[in-house]
Design an enzyme around this catalytic site. Sequence first.
Site, PDB file in Angstrom:
ATOM      1  CG  ASP A  65      -0.339   0.044   2.652  1.00 47.48           C
ATOM      2  OD1 ASP A  65       0.768  -0.273   2.500  1.00 47.48           O
ATOM      3  OD2 ASP A  65      -1.158   0.182   3.648  1.00 47.48           O
ATOM      4  CE1 TYR A  67       7.519   3.799   1.069  1.00 44.28           C
ATOM      5  CE2 TYR A  67       7.366   5.064  -0.856  1.00 44.28           C
ATOM      6  CZ  TYR A  67       8.061   4.061  -0.383  1.00 44.28           C
ATOM      7  OH  TYR A  67       9.031   3.364  -0.697  1.00 44.28           O
ATOM      8  CG  PHE A  78       8.648  -0.235  -3.668  1.00 44.65           C
ATOM      9  CD1 PHE A  78       8.809  -0.572  -2.501  1.00 44.65           C
ATOM     10  CD2 PHE A  78       7.897  -1.071  -4.724  1.00 44.65           C
ATOM     11  CE1 PHE A  78       8.764  -1.885  -1.930  1.00 44.65           C
ATOM     12  CE2 PHE A  78       7.666  -2.422  -4.135  1.00 44.65           C
ATOM     13  CZ  PHE A  78       8.087  -2.857  -2.756  1.00 44.65           C
ATOM     14  CG  HIS A 187       9.403  -6.366   1.305  1.00 39.85           C
ATOM     15  ND1 HIS A 187       9.660  -5.201   1.485  1.00 39.85           N
ATOM     16  CD2 HIS A 187       8.233  -6.044   0.596  1.00 39.85           C
ATOM     17  CE1 HIS A 187       9.174  -4.060   1.211  1.00 39.85           C
ATOM     18  NE2 HIS A 187       7.998  -4.559   0.731  1.00 39.85           N
TER      19      HIS A 187
END
Length: 220
Positions: A65, A67, A78, A187
């Site tokens: 989701d 920031y 990102f 991740h």
Amino acid sequence: MDVKIAPSWKEHLSGEFSQPYFLNLVEYIKSEYQNHTIYPPGKEIFRAFDLIDFEAVKVVILGQDPYHGPKQANGLAFSVREGITKPPSLVNIFKEIEMEFGKPMPKSGDLERWAKQGVLLLNATLTVKARQAGSHQKKGWEEFTDAVIQQLSAEREHLVFMLWGAYAQKKGAIIDPGKHLVLKSAHPSPFSADRGFFGNNHFKKANEYLKQHGMEEIDW
């Protein structure tokens, strides 16, 4: 209903916009923007789609989701706005690119330049309440972004999907690995980057695959 999304995407996703889940989602999101601070700004919710046509997608990077800090989210997974401090996961993404290609860390954390080359930076959830990570999960966005992935998998071929972490890998289970290159690793978060993100060579592997299938490589 009329959703403000780029025409090439509207054509492929029009079936979603009249579904009960999507109509409920729209009402919920409208109310949230009216009553709370929500990121990204409303006009940037579909920015990932505005920057790249359905037919031009070459690589899909799947996030979770947006920031949830002030001025960070800009509609691309990102990515952060120009001039905003890079979050740790993005720093680690750039570190991996530096290891693979010897390219120094860029000053800007805005990944628009990737999007313009054919990289769909897709979050599973496209909005979030300020300072509340995951606050818009399970409201309908995931069904919509599943439809995006499903359409890309079914209608296109020779795409590269980068699935970092268990969440992205589970969401990416609908991708046809016979038609596309599916890259999986840990991740890039500081909590997991040392457990398989660093050294995954995903950016090089993506370019090799694109070249192999007659497509221009991405300048990461």
